[in-house]
Design a protein around this motif. Structure first.
Motif, mmCIF file in Angstrom:
data_model
loop_
_atom_site.group_PDB
_atom_site.id
_atom_site.type_symbol
_atom_site.label_atom_id
_atom_site.label_comp_id
_atom_site.label_asym_id
_atom_site.label_seq_id
_atom_site.Cartn_x
_atom_site.Cartn_y
_atom_site.Cartn_z
ATOM 1 N N GLU A 179 -28.081 -2.814 -4.333
ATOM 2 C CA GLU A 179 -28.272 -2.493 -5.750
ATOM 3 C C GLU A 179 -28.847 -1.098 -5.933
ATOM 4 O O GLU A 179 -28.460 -0.386 -6.856
ATOM 5 N N ALA A 180 -29.775 -0.693 -5.078
ATOM 6 C CA ALA A 180 -30.361 0.647 -5.190
ATOM 7 C C ALA A 180 -29.296 1.719 -4.986
ATOM 8 O O ALA A 180 -29.260 2.724 -5.708
ATOM 9 N N GLN A 181 -28.411 1.508 -4.018
ATOM 10 C CA GLN A 181 -27.329 2.469 -3.788
ATOM 11 C C GLN A 181 -26.354 2.496 -4.955
ATOM 12 O O GLN A 181 -25.869 3.555 -5.350
ATOM 13 N N ALA A 182 -26.072 1.328 -5.516
ATOM 14 C CA ALA A 182 -25.167 1.268 -6.664
ATOM 15 C C ALA A 182 -25.775 1.955 -7.880
ATOM 16 O O ALA A 182 -25.084 2.653 -8.627
ATOM 17 N N LEU A 183 -27.071 1.773 -8.097
ATOM 18 C CA LEU A 183 -27.730 2.428 -9.237
ATOM 19 C C LEU A 183 -27.749 3.943 -9.076
ATOM 20 O O LEU A 183 -27.572 4.679 -10.048
ATOM 21 N N GLU A 184 -27.957 4.405 -7.862
ATOM 22 C CA GLU A 184 -27.932 5.849 -7.621
ATOM 23 C C GLU A 184 -26.547 6.422 -7.895
ATOM 24 O O GLU A 184 -26.407 7.471 -8.535
ATOM 25 N N ASP A 185 -25.511 5.730 -7.463
ATOM 26 C CA ASP A 185 -24.141 6.166 -7.717
ATOM 27 C C ASP A 185 -23.820 6.118 -9.206
ATOM 28 O O ASP A 185 -23.212 7.039 -9.755
ATOM 29 N N ALA A 186 -24.240 5.058 -9.890
ATOM 30 C CA ALA A 186 -24.011 4.951 -11.335
ATOM 31 C C ALA A 186 -24.758 6.047 -12.087
ATOM 32 O O ALA A 186 -24.243 6.594 -13.068
ATOM 33 N N ALA A 187 -25.955 6.392 -11.631
ATOM 34 C CA ALA A 187 -26.723 7.474 -12.264
ATOM 35 C C ALA A 187 -25.995 8.806 -12.118
ATOM 36 O O ALA A 187 -25.941 9.604 -13.075
ATOM 37 N N GLY A 193 -35.979 6.077 -14.105
ATOM 38 C CA GLY A 193 -36.040 7.239 -15.002
ATOM 39 C C GLY A 193 -36.022 8.554 -14.248
ATOM 40 O O GLY A 193 -35.324 9.498 -14.621
ATOM 41 N N VAL A 194 -36.770 8.624 -13.179
ATOM 42 C CA VAL A 194 -36.821 9.852 -12.374
ATOM 43 C C VAL A 194 -35.492 10.080 -11.658
ATOM 44 O O VAL A 194 -34.997 11.204 -11.585
ATOM 45 N N LEU A 195 -34.895 8.996 -11.156
ATOM 46 C CA LEU A 195 -33.602 9.099 -10.478
ATOM 47 C C LEU A 195 -32.530 9.641 -11.423
ATOM 48 O O LEU A 195 -31.764 10.549 -11.069
ATOM 49 N N VAL A 196 -32.483 9.120 -12.634
ATOM 50 C CA VAL A 196 -31.492 9.562 -13.622
ATOM 51 C C VAL A 196 -31.779 10.997 -14.066
ATOM 52 O O VAL A 196 -30.860 11.806 -14.209
ATOM 53 N N THR A 197 -33.047 11.328 -14.265
ATOM 54 C CA THR A 197 -33.400 12.693 -14.672
ATOM 55 C C THR A 197 -32.958 13.712 -13.629
ATOM 56 O O THR A 197 -32.375 14.752 -13.969
ATOM 57 N N ASN A 198 -33.219 13.425 -12.367
ATOM 58 C CA ASN A 198 -32.794 14.338 -11.299
ATOM 59 C C ASN A 198 -31.279 14.484 -11.251
ATOM 60 O O ASN A 198 -30.759 15.581 -11.029
ATOM 61 N N ALA A 199 -30.559 13.380 -11.469
ATOM 62 C CA ALA A 199 -29.096 13.440 -11.473
ATOM 63 C C ALA A 199 -28.593 14.295 -12.637
ATOM 64 O O ALA A 199 -27.654 15.090 -12.472
ATOM 65 N N ILE A 200 -29.199 14.150 -13.804
ATOM 66 C CA ILE A 200 -28.786 14.942 -14.970
ATOM 67 C C ILE A 200 -29.045 16.420 -14.739
ATOM 68 O O ILE A 200 -28.184 17.268 -14.995
ATOM 69 N N ILE A 201 -30.225 16.751 -14.238
ATOM 70 C CA ILE A 201 -30.556 18.158 -13.977
ATOM 71 C C ILE A 201 -29.567 18.760 -12.975
ATOM 72 O O ILE A 201 -29.062 19.871 -13.172
ATOM 73 N N ALA A 236 -23.883 8.012 -22.603
ATOM 74 C CA ALA A 236 -23.167 8.263 -21.349
ATOM 75 C C ALA A 236 -23.272 7.011 -20.492
ATOM 76 O O ALA A 236 -24.356 6.427 -20.376
ATOM 77 N N ASN A 237 -22.163 6.604 -19.926
ATOM 78 C CA ASN A 237 -22.127 5.441 -19.044
ATOM 79 C C ASN A 237 -21.691 5.868 -17.657
ATOM 80 O O ASN A 237 -20.874 6.775 -17.505
ATOM 81 N N GLY A 238 -22.241 5.194 -16.669
ATOM 82 C CA GLY A 238 -21.831 5.404 -15.294
ATOM 83 C C GLY A 238 -21.616 4.068 -14.632
ATOM 84 O O GLY A 238 -22.440 3.161 -14.772
ATOM 85 N N GLU A 239 -20.511 3.912 -13.943
ATOM 86 C CA GLU A 239 -20.187 2.660 -13.276
ATOM 87 C C GLU A 239 -20.184 2.852 -11.767
ATOM 88 O O GLU A 239 -19.835 3.922 -11.271
ATOM 89 N N SER A 240 -20.542 1.783 -11.074
ATOM 90 C CA SER A 240 -20.505 1.801 -9.625
ATOM 91 C C SER A 240 -20.144 0.419 -9.125
ATOM 92 O O SER A 240 -20.652 -0.588 -9.614
ATOM 93 N N TYR A 241 -19.265 0.376 -8.162
ATOM 94 C CA TYR A 241 -18.878 -0.872 -7.518
ATOM 95 C C TYR A 241 -19.613 -0.944 -6.186
ATOM 96 O O TYR A 241 -19.647 0.030 -5.444
ATOM 97 N N VAL A 242 -20.189 -2.086 -5.908
ATOM 98 C CA VAL A 242 -20.934 -2.217 -4.661
ATOM 99 C C VAL A 242 -20.520 -3.512 -3.964
ATOM 100 O O VAL A 242 -20.379 -4.564 -4.599
ATOM 101 N N ILE A 243 -20.306 -3.404 -2.678
ATOM 102 C CA ILE A 243 -20.038 -4.582 -1.854
ATOM 103 C C ILE A 243 -21.395 -5.106 -1.396
ATOM 104 O O ILE A 243 -22.173 -4.385 -0.769
ATOM 105 N N LEU A 244 -21.671 -6.326 -1.719
ATOM 106 C CA LEU A 244 -22.972 -6.911 -1.401
ATOM 107 C C LEU A 244 -23.037 -7.277 0.070
ATOM 108 O O LEU A 244 -22.110 -7.856 0.622
#
Length: 168
Positions: free
Chosen positions: A145-153, A52-60, A129-137
């Motif tokens: 996954e954390a990096q992918a979620l940050e990019d998707a946010a 929630g905080v990660l997405v809020t910061n990205a939106i701001i 609003a949707n955000g997609e991220s592709y991540v190489i595992l």
């Protein structure tokens, strides 16, 4: 030749001024009266901690980059953007060449539902609003996954900011 430019220059300036373009923000008409926007922490309905905080910061960050709204506290705002992280979708994008059940690249989609309310609680705008991220595992799945979620946010925040800041 000099007379041609003297006549052509004022004519070009005169015709270009009526093109209808304006400098500055072009907010949607139903949000044009909003100048100051409050963005409280986005509610997280997933099991992902601190998302929630990660997405809020990205939106701001993205709303500030657009410059259409001044981000202020709730008591100073004209309206409030209320957001909810609805879901995180994980799907296999690519598989291992030798084992198709083993994922080598994953697609993560972050879904955010949001609305803008005025000071009286009336909903002025409602959307997703949707955000997609592709991540190489790699060996550390959690970091991937954390990096992918940050990019998707960040991508979801760009889509959200475009929706509320651009009127076309």
């Amino acid at each position: 030749m000099k007379k041609f430019f003297v006549i052509l220059l004022p004519l070009c300036l005169l015709l270009s001024s009526c093109a209808g373009y304006h400098l500055g923000a072009q907010k949607p008409s139903h949000l044009s009266q909003i100048q100051r926007l409050a963005i409280p922490t986005v509610e997280n309905l997933t099991l992902e901690p601190r998302l929630g905080v990660l997405v809020t910061n990205a939106i701001i960050k993205q709303v500030q980059n657009h410059g259409s709204y001044e981000i202020v506290s709730r008591n100073q705002s004209d309206a409030v953007l209320v957001g909810t992280i609805r879901n995180i979708y994980r799907s296999q994008y690519r598989s291992d060449r030798t084992n198709i059940l083993r994922t080598s690249q994953m697609l993560m989609t972050l879904e955010i539902q949001y609305r803008i309310e005025d000071r009286n609680g009336k909903i002025l705008h409602n959307n997703y609003a949707n955000g997609e991220s592709y991540v190489i595992l790699d060996a550390n799945l959690q970091i991937s996954e954390a990096q992918a979620l940050e990019d998707a946010a960040q991508r979801a925040a760009i889509n959200l900011a475009n929706d509320i800041s651009e009127g076309w």
